[in-house]
Design an enzyme around this catalytic site. Sequence first.
Site, mmCIF file in Angstrom:
data_model
loop_
_atom_site.group_PDB
_atom_site.id
_atom_site.type_symbol
_atom_site.label_atom_id
_atom_site.label_comp_id
_atom_site.label_asym_id
_atom_site.label_seq_id
_atom_site.Cartn_x
_atom_site.Cartn_y
_atom_site.Cartn_z
ATOM 1 N N ARG A 100 0.843 -1.222 0.000
ATOM 2 C CA ARG A 100 0.000 0.000 0.000
ATOM 3 C C ARG A 100 0.869 1.260 0.000
ATOM 4 O O ARG A 100 0.581 2.245 0.673
ATOM 5 C CB ARG A 100 -0.923 0.039 1.223
ATOM 6 C CG ARG A 100 -1.907 -1.084 1.316
ATOM 7 C CD ARG A 100 -2.937 -1.029 0.179
ATOM 8 N NE ARG A 100 -3.943 -2.067 0.382
ATOM 9 C CZ ARG A 100 -3.816 -3.330 -0.049
ATOM 10 N NH1 ARG A 100 -2.747 -3.687 -0.752
ATOM 11 N NH2 ARG A 100 -4.754 -4.209 0.177
ATOM 12 N N SER A 116 -10.595 0.052 4.007
ATOM 13 C CA SER A 116 -9.773 -0.182 5.206
ATOM 14 C C SER A 116 -9.147 1.126 5.668
ATOM 15 O O SER A 116 -8.504 1.808 4.873
ATOM 16 C CB SER A 116 -8.645 -1.171 4.897
ATOM 17 O OG SER A 116 -9.188 -2.354 4.392
ATOM 18 N N GLU A 149 -4.446 4.158 6.238
ATOM 19 C CA GLU A 149 -4.251 3.892 4.809
ATOM 20 C C GLU A 149 -4.664 5.118 3.978
ATOM 21 O O GLU A 149 -3.930 5.522 3.069
ATOM 22 C CB GLU A 149 -5.065 2.654 4.408
ATOM 23 C CG GLU A 149 -4.694 2.124 3.050
ATOM 24 C CD GLU A 149 -5.425 0.840 2.708
ATOM 25 O OE1 GLU A 149 -5.224 -0.172 3.393
ATOM 26 O OE2 GLU A 149 -6.202 0.869 1.744
HETATM 27 C C1 LIG Z 1 -15.351 0.637 -0.240
HETATM 28 C C2 LIG Z 1 -13.884 0.783 -0.545
HETATM 29 C C3 LIG Z 1 -13.124 -0.334 -0.790
HETATM 30 C C4 LIG Z 1 -11.765 -0.209 -1.075
HETATM 31 N N1 LIG Z 1 -11.053 -1.344 -1.319
HETATM 32 C C5 LIG Z 1 -9.735 -1.257 -1.589
HETATM 33 C C6 LIG Z 1 -8.976 -2.443 -1.854
HETATM 34 O O1 LIG Z 1 -9.497 -3.552 -1.885
HETATM 35 N N2 LIG Z 1 -7.636 -2.295 -2.083
HETATM 36 C C7 LIG Z 1 -7.026 -1.084 -2.088
HETATM 37 O O2 LIG Z 1 -5.821 -1.036 -2.308
HETATM 38 N N3 LIG Z 1 -7.727 0.055 -1.869
HETATM 39 C C8 LIG Z 1 -9.059 -0.007 -1.621
HETATM 40 N N4 LIG Z 1 -9.771 1.143 -1.364
HETATM 41 C C9 LIG Z 1 -9.091 2.450 -1.397
HETATM 42 C C10 LIG Z 1 -9.228 3.212 -2.756
HETATM 43 O O3 LIG Z 1 -10.253 2.662 -3.520
HETATM 44 C C11 LIG Z 1 -7.934 3.165 -3.554
HETATM 45 O O4 LIG Z 1 -6.856 3.667 -2.799
HETATM 46 C C12 LIG Z 1 -8.037 3.957 -4.867
HETATM 47 O O5 LIG Z 1 -6.910 3.734 -5.662
HETATM 48 C C13 LIG Z 1 -8.194 5.458 -4.624
HETATM 49 O O6 LIG Z 1 -8.481 6.070 -5.861
HETATM 50 P P1 LIG Z 1 -9.070 7.538 -5.940
HETATM 51 O O7 LIG Z 1 -9.081 7.939 -7.368
HETATM 52 O O8 LIG Z 1 -10.374 7.596 -5.244
HETATM 53 O O9 LIG Z 1 -7.957 8.359 -5.152
HETATM 54 P P2 LIG Z 1 -8.149 9.648 -4.232
HETATM 55 O O10 LIG Z 1 -8.804 9.244 -2.964
HETATM 56 O O11 LIG Z 1 -8.766 10.755 -4.985
HETATM 57 O O12 LIG Z 1 -6.631 10.009 -3.925
HETATM 58 C C14 LIG Z 1 -5.825 9.162 -3.132
HETATM 59 C C15 LIG Z 1 -4.381 9.690 -3.145
HETATM 60 O O13 LIG Z 1 -3.868 9.580 -4.458
HETATM 61 C C16 LIG Z 1 -3.490 10.887 -4.949
HETATM 62 N N5 LIG Z 1 -3.866 10.910 -6.371
HETATM 63 C C17 LIG Z 1 -5.081 10.609 -6.901
HETATM 64 N N6 LIG Z 1 -5.018 10.709 -8.244
HETATM 65 C C18 LIG Z 1 -3.755 11.088 -8.546
HETATM 66 C C19 LIG Z 1 -3.089 11.375 -9.771
HETATM 67 N N7 LIG Z 1 -3.681 11.301 -10.969
HETATM 68 N N8 LIG Z 1 -1.781 11.757 -9.702
HETATM 69 C C20 LIG Z 1 -1.131 11.846 -8.514
HETATM 70 N N9 LIG Z 1 -1.721 11.576 -7.328
HETATM 71 C C21 LIG Z 1 -3.014 11.217 -7.354
HETATM 72 C C22 LIG Z 1 -4.270 11.882 -4.122
HETATM 73 O O14 LIG Z 1 -3.622 13.138 -4.068
HETATM 74 C C23 LIG Z 1 -4.278 11.181 -2.788
HETATM 75 O O15 LIG Z 1 -3.040 11.396 -2.126
HETATM 76 C C24 LIG Z 1 -11.156 1.057 -1.106
HETATM 77 C C25 LIG Z 1 -11.930 2.208 -0.865
HETATM 78 C C26 LIG Z 1 -13.291 2.068 -0.598
HETATM 79 C C27 LIG Z 1 -14.110 3.310 -0.369
#
Ligand SMILES: Cc1cc2nc3c(=O)[nH]c(=O)nc-3n(C[C@H](O)[C@H](O)[C@H](O)COP(=O)(O)OP(=O)(O)OC[C@H]3O[C@@H](n4cnc5c(N)ncnc54)[C@H](O)[C@@H]3O)c2cc1C
Length: 340
Positions: free
Chosen positions: A165, A239, A336
């Site tokens: 992660r 998580s 996380e």
């Molecule tokens: C119900 C649920 C289940 C989940 N299950 C999992 C799982 O099974 N495994 C897992 O690993 N994660 C899981 N997650 C966490 C999440 O889905 C992941 O971390 C996902 O990759 C986040 O994507 P996002 O676009 O929403 O990122 P955001 O929340 O918008 O951003 C997260 C971070 O990434 C940075 N970021 C986003 N986009 C960019 C970009 N283009 N360039 C540079 N930095 C960027 C942001 O600045 C921030 O620091 C879960 C979340 C939820 C709500």
Amino acid sequence: MAPIVRRAVSLKALNSFGVDARAERLVELRDPAELPAVLALLRERPPALVLGGGSNLLFSRDPPGTVLRVMLGGRRVLGERAGETLVEAAAGENWHGFVEWTLGLGLNGLENLSLIPGTVGAAPVQNVGAYGVEVCERFDSLDAVSLPDGALRRFDAGDCSFGYRDSVFRHGADAQWLITAVRFRLSRTPRPCLDYGELRDELRTRGVASPGAREVADAVCAIRRRKLPDPAEIGNAGSFFRNPVVERARAEQLARAHSGMPIYPGISPATAKLSAAWMIDRCGWKGWRDGDAGVHERHALVLVNHGNASGAQIVALATRIRESVRQRFGIELEPEPVVV
Ligand SMILES: Cc1cc2nc3c(=O)[nH]c(=O)nc-3n(C[C@H](O)[C@H](O)[C@H](O)COP(=O)(O)OP(=O)(O)OC[C@H]3O[C@@H](n4cnc5c(N)ncnc54)[C@H](O)[C@@H]3O)c2cc1C
């Protein structure tokens, strides 16, 4: 092209916790041609916060400066090489939509990562993982722009320093790199990863003896829909704590002292992974509710917003949970999601 700029925008609908924070200025990046103008806007009002789907973020207060919402779209097959297919997606593509697209092309590799919320651009940031696969195992390279000076750079896997992660993008100055596109190496040959007992059980229940990528994806989606709270129904970021990785000797000592404590293989034979959920549950937090901030009743690892919790209230609850785990097990839990 002129990027869309919005002022005094509520971020409640743009984060899966559903907490109400306000962006003084929100810039939407929809087209790579807008990049020079976007970079100029970010320089005008720093710091920048890069926002994808908002599913791994917790706003503990209004973010200062400028929020950059990445909405770049597009995906394509780049070619075949040594039995592998190279595909590319723009950072703003929905992750699950992208996984489904690869499956539709008959490509294997991302099926275990189905239904993870968020965007393609964020997947390498925390090296998303689920059901025995991490995105770094299918990763080829990515394109990023340095926000301070606009320099373009291609990162291969070595440059990303992927860990559990974790990656280089979680460290250093906030939003220093804007990821614009990510490439993956996938295979036309099925190579199912069925390391997870729960996944094998689901496939057995479905009567699937030798699953292809489609069957694995369907099974993963079914497990996730059954197990994980849907952010559309109750605010959460999946998580909330990472599973701590400790020296194996220490894990064994803890398991002797705390009956039933599970330990899993770590990143090397000398390390072991502990279950954050088990420790939090043992401290009595599962189903806890303080106002609208709480811990999910079935998942000790998932902090939830029952409606109108503020980010600060969720952070306060997380701090109490960390403190109780530290006192009982001597283990420091790390969040996380990125706490803004
Ligand atoms: C119900 C649920 C289940 C989940 N299950 C999992 C799982 O099974 N495994 C897992 O690993 N994660 C899981 N997650 C966490 C999440 O889905 C992941 O971390 C996902 O990759 C986040 O994507 P996002 O676009 O929403 O990122 P955001 O929340 O918008 O951003 C997260 C971070 O990434 C940075 N970021 C986003 N986009 C960019 C970009 N283009 N360039 C540079 N930095 C960027 C942001 O600045 C921030 O620091 C879960 C979340 C939820 C709500």
